[in-house]
Scaffold this motif. Structure first.
Motif, PDB file in Angstrom:
ATOM      1  N   LEU A 111      23.325  83.045   5.000  1.00 44.79           N
ATOM      2  CA  LEU A 111      24.189  83.471   6.103  1.00 44.79           C
ATOM      3  C   LEU A 111      25.618  83.656   5.610  1.00 44.79           C
ATOM      4  O   LEU A 111      26.068  82.949   4.707  1.00 44.79           O
ATOM      5  CB  LEU A 111      24.199  82.429   7.227  1.00 44.79           C
ATOM      6  CG  LEU A 111      22.973  82.295   8.096  1.00 44.79           C
ATOM      7  CD1 LEU A 111      23.184  81.172   9.102  1.00 44.79           C
ATOM      8  CD2 LEU A 111      22.659  83.586   8.814  1.00 44.79           C
ATOM      9  N   ASP A 112      26.344  84.578   6.255  1.00 44.51           N
ATOM     10  CA  ASP A 112      27.770  84.699   5.994  1.00 44.51           C
ATOM     11  C   ASP A 112      28.437  83.395   6.415  1.00 44.51           C
ATOM     12  O   ASP A 112      27.964  82.694   7.312  1.00 44.51           O
ATOM     13  CB  ASP A 112      28.373  85.856   6.790  1.00 44.51           C
ATOM     14  CG  ASP A 112      27.915  87.216   6.271  1.00 44.51           C
ATOM     15  OD1 ASP A 112      27.514  87.297   5.096  1.00 44.51           O
ATOM     16  OD2 ASP A 112      27.956  88.184   7.053  1.00 44.51           O
ATOM     17  N   ILE A 113      29.556  83.088   5.806  1.00 41.88           N
ATOM     18  CA  ILE A 113      30.206  81.796   5.989  1.00 41.88           C
ATOM     19  C   ILE A 113      30.561  81.502   7.447  1.00 41.88           C
ATOM     20  O   ILE A 113      30.435  80.375   7.910  1.00 41.88           O
ATOM     21  CB  ILE A 113      31.438  81.672   5.063  1.00 41.88           C
ATOM     22  CG1 ILE A 113      31.838  80.218   4.863  1.00 41.88           C
ATOM     23  CG2 ILE A 113      32.603  82.454   5.571  1.00 41.88           C
ATOM     24  CD1 ILE A 113      31.090  79.530   3.790  1.00 41.88           C
ATOM     25  N   GLU A 114      30.987  82.532   8.203  1.00 40.70           N
ATOM     26  CA  GLU A 114      31.374  82.279   9.600  1.00 40.70           C
ATOM     27  C   GLU A 114      30.173  81.912  10.464  1.00 40.70           C
ATOM     28  O   GLU A 114      30.283  81.135  11.403  1.00 40.70           O
ATOM     29  CB  GLU A 114      32.148  83.451  10.211  1.00 40.70           C
ATOM     30  CG  GLU A 114      31.391  84.749  10.330  1.00 40.70           C
ATOM     31  CD  GLU A 114      31.584  85.677   9.150  1.00 40.70           C
ATOM     32  OE1 GLU A 114      31.124  86.829   9.249  1.00 40.70           O
ATOM     33  OE2 GLU A 114      32.180  85.280   8.138  1.00 40.70           O
ATOM     34  N   TYR A 115      28.993  82.433  10.119  1.00 36.85           N
ATOM     35  CA  TYR A 115      27.775  82.076  10.848  1.00 36.85           C
ATOM     36  C   TYR A 115      27.280  80.699  10.415  1.00 36.85           C
ATOM     37  O   TYR A 115      26.883  79.879  11.234  1.00 36.85           O
ATOM     38  CB  TYR A 115      26.674  83.114  10.613  1.00 36.85           C
ATOM     39  CG  TYR A 115      27.016  84.486  11.145  1.00 36.85           C
ATOM     40  CD1 TYR A 115      27.108  84.713  12.517  1.00 36.85           C
ATOM     41  CD2 TYR A 115      27.245  85.557  10.296  1.00 36.85           C
ATOM     42  CE1 TYR A 115      27.416  85.964  13.021  1.00 36.85           C
ATOM     43  CE2 TYR A 115      27.560  86.814  10.790  1.00 36.85           C
ATOM     44  CZ  TYR A 115      27.646  87.010  12.150  1.00 36.85           C
ATOM     45  OH  TYR A 115      27.952  88.234  12.647  1.00 36.85           O
ATOM     46  N   LYS A 116      27.293  80.470   9.135  1.00 36.97           N
ATOM     47  CA  LYS A 116      26.826  79.192   8.579  1.00 36.97           C
ATOM     48  C   LYS A 116      27.649  78.038   9.146  1.00 36.97           C
ATOM     49  O   LYS A 116      27.095  77.004   9.544  1.00 36.97           O
ATOM     50  CB  LYS A 116      26.941  79.228   7.056  1.00 36.97           C
ATOM     51  CG  LYS A 116      26.533  77.943   6.371  1.00 36.97           C
ATOM     52  CD  LYS A 116      26.679  78.081   4.866  1.00 36.97           C
ATOM     53  CE  LYS A 116      26.317  76.805   4.159  1.00 36.97           C
ATOM     54  NZ  LYS A 116      26.405  76.937   2.708  1.00 36.97           N
ATOM     55  N   THR A 117      28.944  78.211   9.207  1.00 32.13           N
ATOM     56  CA  THR A 117      29.830  77.168   9.720  1.00 32.13           C
ATOM     57  C   THR A 117      29.481  76.804  11.154  1.00 32.13           C
ATOM     58  O   THR A 117      29.382  75.630  11.501  1.00 32.13           O
ATOM     59  CB  THR A 117      31.298  77.620   9.628  1.00 32.13           C
ATOM     60  OG1 THR A 117      31.620  77.859   8.254  1.00 32.13           O
ATOM     61  CG2 THR A 117      32.238  76.577  10.195  1.00 32.13           C
TER      62      THR A 117
END
Length: 160
Positions: A111-117
């Motif tokens: 996942l892209d970092i903003e989704y993962k976070t």
């Protein structure tokens, strides 16, 4: 609030929640030592800027914001290193990690970092949507949309 009292409350909060902070940092770095470095740097930043904390009641979202940003900064600075980490090393070093399902862990890493976070904060740290929005300085609806998109992407990734 008195200077020393605010600092003592922040220190107590940090000590009480250190394992949770480690899990978040580890979810980004995938390495015990690096996760400890991220947590240590986050604690330093928090204690250094404790006077910037307006309300002691918002210490949770304030510190999570510092921790997440420090973790993301670490990833950006060490991107080449992170991409070379061996998946077997992650499993051996992740004994204290909360993630039990390797497929889920791998899907999260894609996942892209903003989704993962958002997924980590919502499901692994059990934070509410409004708390996540505060931590990320985002609109609540943006967080909800990203969470929905992330779950959809995770489902597709796991099914493949």
């Amino acid at each position: 609030m008195f200077k020393g009292l605010k600092r003592k409350k922040v220190e107590a909060y940090i000590i009480e929640n250190k394992n949770s902070f480690y899990r978040i940092a580890y979810s980004y770095t995938k390495n015990e030592d690096d996760a400890l470095d991220v947590v240590q740097e986050s604690i330093y930043k928090a204690l250094y800027s404790v006077e910037g904390l307006k309300e002691i009641s918002s210490v949770k979202s304030w510190f999570y914001k510092i921790l997440v940003r420090t973790s993301i900064d670490y990833i950006r600075k060490n991107k080449k290193y992170i991409n070379m980490v061996d998946i077997s090393q992650i499993n051996d070093n992740g004994k204290n990690d909360k993630y039990k399902d390797l497929d889920l862990q791998e899907a999260l890493d894609h996942l892209d970092i903003e989704y993962k976070t958002i997924v980590i904060l919502r499901y692994f740290e059990d934070l509410k949507i409004d708390e996540i929005a505060s931590i990320l300085d985002e609109n609540i609806n943006t967080v909800k949309t990203r969470l929905y998109s992330a779950l959809k992407k995770l489902r597709v990734e796991i099914e493949n």
